[in-house]
Design an enzyme around this catalytic site. Sequence first.
Site, PDB file in Angstrom:
ATOM      1  CG  ASP A 148      -1.937   1.127   1.198  1.00  0.00           C
ATOM      2  OD1 ASP A 148      -1.947   1.908   0.225  1.00  0.00           O
ATOM      3  OD2 ASP A 148      -2.696   1.256   2.168  1.00  0.00           O
ATOM      4  CD1 TRP A 149       4.269   4.782  -2.442  1.00  0.00           C
ATOM      5  CD2 TRP A 149       5.284   3.405  -3.869  1.00  0.00           C
ATOM      6  NE1 TRP A 149       5.239   5.500  -3.087  1.00  0.00           N
ATOM      7  CE2 TRP A 149       5.876   4.691  -3.967  1.00  0.00           C
ATOM      8  CE3 TRP A 149       5.776   2.373  -4.675  1.00  0.00           C
ATOM      9  CZ2 TRP A 149       6.923   4.949  -4.850  1.00  0.00           C
ATOM     10  CZ3 TRP A 149       6.812   2.638  -5.555  1.00  0.00           C
ATOM     11  CH2 TRP A 149       7.382   3.917  -5.635  1.00  0.00           C
ATOM     12  CD  GLU A 150      -2.728   5.152   0.914  1.00  0.00           C
ATOM     13  OE1 GLU A 150      -3.059   6.293   1.266  1.00  0.00           O
ATOM     14  OE2 GLU A 150      -3.297   4.139   1.308  1.00  0.00           O
ATOM     15  CG  PHE A 151      -1.083   7.555  -3.844  1.00  0.00           C
ATOM     16  CD1 PHE A 151      -1.718   6.351  -4.147  1.00  0.00           C
ATOM     17  CD2 PHE A 151      -1.714   8.443  -2.980  1.00  0.00           C
ATOM     18  CE1 PHE A 151      -2.986   6.054  -3.627  1.00  0.00           C
ATOM     19  CE2 PHE A 151      -2.977   8.140  -2.463  1.00  0.00           C
ATOM     20  CZ  PHE A 151      -3.603   6.942  -2.784  1.00  0.00           C
TER      21      PHE A 151
END
Length: 384
Positions: free
Chosen positions: A151-154
């Site tokens: 969950d790389w934001e962003f």
Amino acid sequence: MINMALQRLSITLLLVLFMSLHSQASVESSNWKYAPNIGSVRAAYWPAGDDLSPSSIDTKYFTHIYYAFIQQDPQLFHLSVTEFDEKWIPKFINGLRYRYPPVKTLLSIGGGGSNSTAFSLMASNKHTRQVFINSTIHVARQYGFNGLDLDWEFPDDEHDMSNLGVLFQEWHQALVVEAKISRKPRLLLTAAVYYASTIKLIGDGPRSYPAQAIRNYLDWASPMCFDYHGTWDNFTGFNAALYDPKSNISTQYGIGSWIESGVPTQKLVMGLPLYGRAWALRDPNVNGVEAEAVGKATDTDGTMDYDEILVFNKENGATVVYDDVAVAFYSYAGTTWIGYDDGPSIKKKVQFARFTGLKGYFFWAVGKDKDWTISRQASNAWRH
Ligand SMILES: *[C@@H]1O[C@H](CO)[C@@H](O)[C@H](O)[C@H]1NC(C)=O
Ligand SMILES: *[C@@H]1O[C@H](CO)[C@@H](O)[C@H](O)[C@H]1NC(C)=O
Ligand SMILES: *[C@@H]1O[C@H](CO)[C@@H](O)[C@H](O)[C@H]1NC(C)=O
Ligand SMILES: *[C@@H]1O[C@H](CO)[C@@H](O)[C@H](O)[C@H]1NC(C)=O
């Protein structure tokens, strides 16, 4: 005024909708009632340390539960298992192991508050990618997870996006090799992504996700179909409108853009919020959608969980309005205005996901409905 591109997209989507309705009808007539659901996903994230203990999650409403979140070391790029994680990961795994119906567990890395620069650096270099990948497998196996979620934001620019594609490829390859060596089922690989396939509204220039790498190397991607409007806007709005005739900030647009990018519908798991966004109105008598607001509602951080919203509505005799264009609810009492989802809007969104042929849906976050009211309605809408 609907512009042409948007209109074309709606037509594409309508076609998809029709085709899947049709195939579903023929499937049902041949008595394979549950065939469309094989391999489908009804997932939810568990915020580590939450009041709801993993052992009290009612697994009949879910197929996959994510541990949210573990972080990477920003200098060394391996996962850093903190004392907090050492306490909560075993509770999570043990609480969900041997449950009936069974659920699969995924270790989610990153999250909203995580260090995006560190992901960018890690993904930009072969060696640091290998360190990262190796450590994710190590930690997942050590604790007995069934999969890994990023969950790389962003991702911030086009370099980040292309490096992300390489990361997915190398990660997938490493998982395949590891499964052969360990003779265990391959770890799942998934990612939480922006609601649309191109990020336009935040950060610098527009940049598109690596659709081909997602299609080839992920088990699925999970568009976060929420956070459309919040107290960063100085007017009220919906957290997660399914449709918006006036803008591209809607789930219909976002999911349509993912399909157009080339990610198969069977690799898309649509996000649903079990929380709303709460503003303070400038004038309590001007209380519709796009009413002027002056920041976060009193005593909140700008968000409220679904169960808290129900309590607020009841205690304050709030006016509740269903917007059948957006497929979303809002309520207001005094100067507080809340945009949120309830059973009927969640049900329509789940039907949208199913009729569009998606792989499934997920909630942020598990148990925020209390007594599983919304989880049950979503699960029923998906299965029947
Ligand atoms: C985020 O990561 C960058 C790059 O690795 C690092 O320099 C920075 O200190 C990190 N920030 C925090 C708050 O840890
Ligand atoms: C892979 O991770 C394990 C456990 O963290 C470590 O012992 C090993 O040295 C790592 N291998 C590589 C090539 O980074
Ligand atoms: C709301 O925000 C917009 C854009 O940032 C700004 O132009 C406008 O003046 C703001 N309105 C109020 C009442 O603060
Ligand atoms: C919506 O998206 C389409 C295609 O991605 C684009 O052409 C159009 O300008 C966008 N509309 C708005 C209102 O931003």
